[in-house]
Write a protein that holds these residues in place. Structure first.
Motif, PDB file in Angstrom:
ATOM      1  N   LYS A   4       0.841  -1.203   0.000  1.00  0.00           N
ATOM      2  CA  LYS A   4       0.000   0.000   0.000  1.00  0.00           C
ATOM      3  C   LYS A   4       0.874   1.250   0.000  1.00  0.00           C
ATOM      4  CE  LYS A   4      -3.613   1.716   3.003  1.00  0.00           C
ATOM      5  NZ  LYS A   4      -4.126   1.458   4.337  1.00  0.00           N
ATOM      6  N   ARG A   5       1.974   1.174   0.779  1.00  0.00           N
ATOM      7  CA  ARG A   5       2.902   2.308   0.821  1.00  0.00           C
ATOM      8  C   ARG A   5       4.325   1.776   0.866  1.00  0.00           C
ATOM      9  NH1 ARG A   5       1.316   7.639   3.898  1.00  0.00           N
ATOM     10  NH2 ARG A   5       2.951   8.218   2.444  1.00  0.00           N
ATOM     11  N   ASN A   6       5.275   2.586   0.394  1.00  0.00           N
ATOM     12  CA  ASN A   6       6.695   2.231   0.428  1.00  0.00           C
ATOM     13  C   ASN A   6       7.427   3.341   1.175  1.00  0.00           C
ATOM     14  OD1 ASN A   6       6.472  -0.139  -1.345  1.00  0.00           O
ATOM     15  ND2 ASN A   6       5.870   1.405  -2.861  1.00  0.00           N
ATOM     16  N   ILE A   7       7.849   3.040   2.394  1.00  0.00           N
ATOM     17  CA  ILE A   7       8.361   4.104   3.264  1.00  0.00           C
ATOM     18  C   ILE A   7       9.847   3.911   3.534  1.00  0.00           C
ATOM     19  CG2 ILE A   7       8.115   5.169   5.538  1.00  0.00           C
ATOM     20  CD1 ILE A   7       5.178   4.144   5.443  1.00  0.00           C
ATOM     21  N   LEU A   8      10.597   4.961   3.251  1.00  0.00           N
ATOM     22  CA  LEU A   8      12.041   4.943   3.515  1.00  0.00           C
ATOM     23  C   LEU A   8      12.283   5.519   4.915  1.00  0.00           C
ATOM     24  CD1 LEU A   8      14.974   4.643   2.372  1.00  0.00           C
ATOM     25  CD2 LEU A   8      14.776   7.010   1.602  1.00  0.00           C
ATOM     26  N   ILE A   9      12.906   4.729   5.783  1.00  0.00           N
ATOM     27  CA  ILE A   9      13.257   5.231   7.124  1.00  0.00           C
ATOM     28  C   ILE A   9      14.776   5.283   7.196  1.00  0.00           C
ATOM     29  CG2 ILE A   9      13.084   4.873   9.622  1.00  0.00           C
ATOM     30  CD1 ILE A   9      10.417   3.499   9.210  1.00  0.00           C
ATOM     31  N   THR A  10      15.325   6.495   7.308  1.00  0.00           N
ATOM     32  CA  THR A  10      16.787   6.621   7.385  1.00  0.00           C
ATOM     33  C   THR A  10      17.214   6.578   8.853  1.00  0.00           C
ATOM     34  OG1 THR A  10      16.883   9.022   7.612  1.00  0.00           O
ATOM     35  CG2 THR A  10      16.721   8.154   5.354  1.00  0.00           C
ATOM     36  N   ILE A  34      11.583   0.356   4.103  1.00  0.00           N
ATOM     37  CA  ILE A  34      12.962   0.273   3.628  1.00  0.00           C
ATOM     38  C   ILE A  34      13.824   1.071   4.601  1.00  0.00           C
ATOM     39  CG2 ILE A  34      14.570   0.829   1.736  1.00  0.00           C
ATOM     40  CD1 ILE A  34      10.939   0.520   0.916  1.00  0.00           C
ATOM     41  N   CYS A  35      14.656   0.357   5.338  1.00  0.00           N
ATOM     42  CA  CYS A  35      15.513   1.008   6.346  1.00  0.00           C
ATOM     43  C   CYS A  35      16.870   1.265   5.706  1.00  0.00           C
ATOM     44  CB  CYS A  35      15.629   0.061   7.541  1.00  0.00           C
ATOM     45  SG  CYS A  35      16.925   0.505   8.703  1.00  0.00           S
ATOM     46  N   LEU A  36      17.271   2.526   5.652  1.00  0.00           N
ATOM     47  CA  LEU A  36      18.555   2.867   5.040  1.00  0.00           C
ATOM     48  C   LEU A  36      19.467   3.440   6.112  1.00  0.00           C
ATOM     49  CD1 LEU A  36      19.248   4.453   1.643  1.00  0.00           C
ATOM     50  CD2 LEU A  36      20.210   5.571   3.662  1.00  0.00           C
ATOM     51  N   PHE A  59      16.560  -3.936   4.217  1.00  0.00           N
ATOM     52  CA  PHE A  59      17.639  -3.078   4.722  1.00  0.00           C
ATOM     53  C   PHE A  59      18.568  -2.687   3.578  1.00  0.00           C
ATOM     54  CE2 PHE A  59      21.946  -2.379   6.321  1.00  0.00           C
ATOM     55  CZ  PHE A  59      21.683  -1.300   7.149  1.00  0.00           C
ATOM     56  N   VAL A  60      18.939  -1.405   3.536  1.00  0.00           N
ATOM     57  CA  VAL A  60      19.913  -0.916   2.552  1.00  0.00           C
ATOM     58  C   VAL A  60      21.042  -0.232   3.307  1.00  0.00           C
ATOM     59  CG1 VAL A  60      20.299   0.632   0.588  1.00  0.00           C
ATOM     60  CG2 VAL A  60      18.061  -0.464   0.879  1.00  0.00           C
ATOM     61  N   LYS A  61      22.261  -0.710   3.104  1.00  0.00           N
ATOM     62  CA  LYS A  61      23.394  -0.041   3.766  1.00  0.00           C
ATOM     63  C   LYS A  61      23.890   1.069   2.846  1.00  0.00           C
ATOM     64  CE  LYS A  61      27.855  -1.039   6.016  1.00  0.00           C
ATOM     65  NZ  LYS A  61      28.606   0.107   5.605  1.00  0.00           N
ATOM     66  N   SER A  62      23.708   2.307   3.282  1.00  0.00           N
ATOM     67  CA  SER A  62      24.157   3.432   2.456  1.00  0.00           C
ATOM     68  C   SER A  62      24.312   4.686   3.304  1.00  0.00           C
ATOM     69  CB  SER A  62      23.130   3.704   1.345  1.00  0.00           C
ATOM     70  OG  SER A  62      23.453   4.895   0.655  1.00  0.00           O
ATOM     71  N   ILE A  82       9.017   9.437   3.453  1.00  0.00           N
ATOM     72  CA  ILE A  82      10.357   9.353   4.044  1.00  0.00           C
ATOM     73  C   ILE A  82      10.257   9.794   5.505  1.00  0.00           C
ATOM     74  CG2 ILE A  82      12.724  10.274   3.984  1.00  0.00           C
ATOM     75  CD1 ILE A  82      12.396  10.682   0.984  1.00  0.00           C
ATOM     76  N   ILE A  83      10.805   8.975   6.395  1.00  0.00           N
ATOM     77  CA  ILE A  83      10.948   9.402   7.794  1.00  0.00           C
ATOM     78  C   ILE A  83      12.444   9.462   8.035  1.00  0.00           C
ATOM     79  CG2 ILE A  83      10.351   8.939  10.208  1.00  0.00           C
ATOM     80  CD1 ILE A  83       8.003   7.256   9.238  1.00  0.00           C
ATOM     81  N   HIS A  84      12.936  10.677   8.210  1.00  0.00           N
ATOM     82  CA  HIS A  84      14.390  10.897   8.175  1.00  0.00           C
ATOM     83  C   HIS A  84      14.948  11.073   9.590  1.00  0.00           C
ATOM     84  CE1 HIS A  84      18.271  12.418   7.343  1.00  0.00           C
ATOM     85  NE2 HIS A  84      17.973  13.704   7.314  1.00  0.00           N
ATOM     86  N   LEU A  85      15.637  10.016  10.042  1.00  0.00           N
ATOM     87  CA  LEU A  85      16.251  10.081  11.379  1.00  0.00           C
ATOM     88  C   LEU A  85      17.773  10.033  11.334  1.00  0.00           C
ATOM     89  CD1 LEU A  85      13.637   7.677  11.886  1.00  0.00           C
ATOM     90  CD2 LEU A  85      14.072   8.725  14.090  1.00  0.00           C
ATOM     91  N   ALA A  86      18.360   9.634  10.199  1.00  0.00           N
ATOM     92  CA  ALA A  86      19.821   9.461  10.155  1.00  0.00           C
ATOM     93  C   ALA A  86      20.503  10.774  10.519  1.00  0.00           C
ATOM     94  CB  ALA A  86      20.257   9.019   8.762  1.00  0.00           C
ATOM     95  N   ALA A  87      21.423  10.702  11.449  1.00  0.00           N
ATOM     96  CA  ALA A  87      22.141  11.909  11.863  1.00  0.00           C
ATOM     97  C   ALA A  87      23.310  11.513  12.744  1.00  0.00           C
ATOM     98  CB  ALA A  87      21.213  12.839  12.647  1.00  0.00           C
ATOM     99  N   GLU A  88      24.256  12.401  12.850  1.00  0.00           N
ATOM    100  CA  GLU A  88      25.214  12.345  13.952  1.00  0.00           C
ATOM    101  C   GLU A  88      24.480  13.011  15.110  1.00  0.00           C
ATOM    102  OE1 GLU A  88      28.140  10.977  14.315  1.00  0.00           O
ATOM    103  OE2 GLU A  88      28.333  10.278  12.249  1.00  0.00           O
ATOM    104  N   SER A  89      24.480  12.360  16.296  1.00  0.00           N
ATOM    105  CA  SER A  89      23.535  12.817  17.315  1.00  0.00           C
ATOM    106  C   SER A  89      24.129  13.162  18.682  1.00  0.00           C
ATOM    107  CB  SER A  89      22.451  11.741  17.497  1.00  0.00           C
ATOM    108  OG  SER A  89      23.018  10.572  18.061  1.00  0.00           O
ATOM    109  N   HIS A  90      25.442  13.043  18.831  1.00  0.00           N
ATOM    110  CA  HIS A  90      25.971  13.261  20.184  1.00  0.00           C
ATOM    111  C   HIS A  90      26.723  14.595  20.311  1.00  0.00           C
ATOM    112  CE1 HIS A  90      27.031  12.372  24.199  1.00  0.00           C
ATOM    113  NE2 HIS A  90      28.292  12.072  23.971  1.00  0.00           N
TER     114      HIS A  90
END
Ligand code: NAD
Ligand code: TYD
Length: 380
Positions: A4-10, A34-36, A59-62, A82-90
């Protein structure tokens, strides 16, 4: 299979991302998730072990800065959200190495935005049914004063914009309308990425949402952040490095409640809006540390007060923000979200999880990270 939906979660292999991926994979079998993730020191596929074989998970390693790969993923999986969480976080790492933060948090976000723009604009329906949801932090707002009404020592009861009363260390909160005023390289890079996301809405009409959340805690957090670091150090009887006087205040939210908020906002939030996410749960660091010591000692069967001697006051963090406190009334009033867990229950669950998952902790704190931590600690 047609989804139904294709969601990219970074950033889905990180702390918060892994909870979001787990929630979406389990709750929405008709969505393809799709977890990237680049799998930096903070990303760990062990965080997703329980769902790795699910038929709706890929899973996609990128690296999010790898623009060609992101473009290919958008096209290959026909991404519509797209749900964008990838970050440097500290924050401490950002003080040592700001360039990595600008690269990932700013350029990486821009690379995702541009890839989404070109792909979605190439489709006949363009932006219809699409969403770019950017996960940000309350730290972009800067720091609040530790102010209090005359004659009343904090924490005192103050009133949120909902009209409800909460314990607080100051008379003000961060609202969605609060002016950005970041102080650390981390928060400056997140602020910059937030601006880019809003610019893509304002300039190109891309449907975007930004949320700014307070400090998260719970299972799978990398043990360089206060709560898992201290639980691990108490267990190993290592010093607990309290920055400054331990007077700084943070507003803590259980990570599963953040993931629930992301689910609610992804489905029901209004494009172009900002929502603050927080639990009205302010703690002075030193008080929180005492609760952690007490809980770990009790669960390990140590006598009360056994680990108090591990508290070690060290040089303060440069530019250390005094107080964060989120007013999440808008999210409650407009979308009906509220935290489900009281802090006492959340911290008990969290301490138990780290004590029960020592293999996970030992695995990710071995080798390179151990050397990095020893070096950080020596220099304080
Ligand atoms: P984390 O450091 O635990 O995880 C970050 C993830 O991003 C890791 O899996 C890492 O491998 C991945 N990553 C890093 N650089 C990448 C790159 N260049 N390309 C692809 N993947 C990359 O972080 P977290 O605590 O889970 O935070 C997730 C998001 O939520 C961040 O955007 C952060 O700013 C935001 N946030 C965190 C908190 C908190 O208390 N932890 C609070 C509010 C907002
Ligand atoms: P942290 O978990 O790094 O989150 P943030 O800086 O994003 O709020 O730190 C939470 C608070 O704990 C912050 O006020 C800094 C303090 N702190 C310590 O006192 N000692 C430590 O070793 C760490 C990592 C943090």
């Amino acid at each position: 299979m047609d989804f139904k939906r294709n969601i990219l979660i970074t950033g889905g292999a990180g702390f918060i991302g892994s909870h979001v991926v787990r929630l979406f994979v389990n709750k929405y079998p008709d969505y393809h998730i799709i977890c990237l993730d680049k799998l930096t020191y903070a990303g760990n596929l062990a965080n997703l072990k329980d769902i790795e074989d699910a038929p709706n998970y890929t899973f996609v390693k990128s690296d999010i800065c790898d623009y060609e790969t992101i473009q290919a993923v958008m096209l290959q999986h026909n991404i519509d959200g797209i749900i964008h969480l990838a970050a440097e976080s500290h924050v401490d790492r950002s003080i040592k190495d700001p360039f990595t933060f600008a690269r990932t948090n700013v350029m990486g976000t821009l690379s995702l935005l541009q890839a989404a723009k070109l792909y979605w604009e190439s489709l006949p329906e363009r932006y219809d049914g699409k969403l770019f949801y950017h996960i940000s932090t309350d730290e972009v707002y800067g720091a609040l004063e530790l102010s209090h009404p005359e004659g009343i020592e904090p924490p005192f009861t103050t009133t949120a914009s909902s009209g409800e009363h909460h314990l607080a260390y100051g008379t003000d909160f961060f609202y969605e309308t609060t002016k950005y005023n970041p102080h650390s390289p981390y928060s400056a890079s997140k602020a910059s990425s937030d601006h880019f996301v809003r610019a893509f809405h304002d300039t190109y009409g891309m449907p975007t949402i930004v949320t700014n959340c307070s400090n998260n805690y719970g299972p799978y957090q990398f043990p360089e952040k206060l709560i898992p670091l201290f639980i691990n150090n108490i267990r190993q009887r290592k010093p607990l490095p309290v920055y400054g006087k331990g007077e700084n205040v943070r507003d803590w939210l259980y990570v599963v409640d953040h993931a629930r908020a992301i689910d609610t906002i992804f489905h029901n939030g209004k494009p172009a809006e900002t929502y603050n996410i927080g639990g009205f749960n302010e703690w002075k660091n030193i008080d929180l540390i005492k609760v952690m010591i007490k809980t770990v000692d009790r669960l390990l069967g140590n006598p009360e007060g056994y680990s108090d001697e591990l508290i070690t006051y060290v040089t303060d963090r440069a530019g250390h923000d005094l107080r964060y406190a989120i007013d999440s009334t808008k999210l409650k009033n407009e979308l009906g979200w509220e935290p489900s867990l009281q802090f006492e229950e959340g911290i008990e669950k969290t301490v138990s999880w780290y004590l029960d998952n020592q293999a996970w902790l030992d695995n990710i704190t071995s080798g390179e990270y151990e050397r990095y931590y020893d070096d950080m600690y020596k220099n304080r």
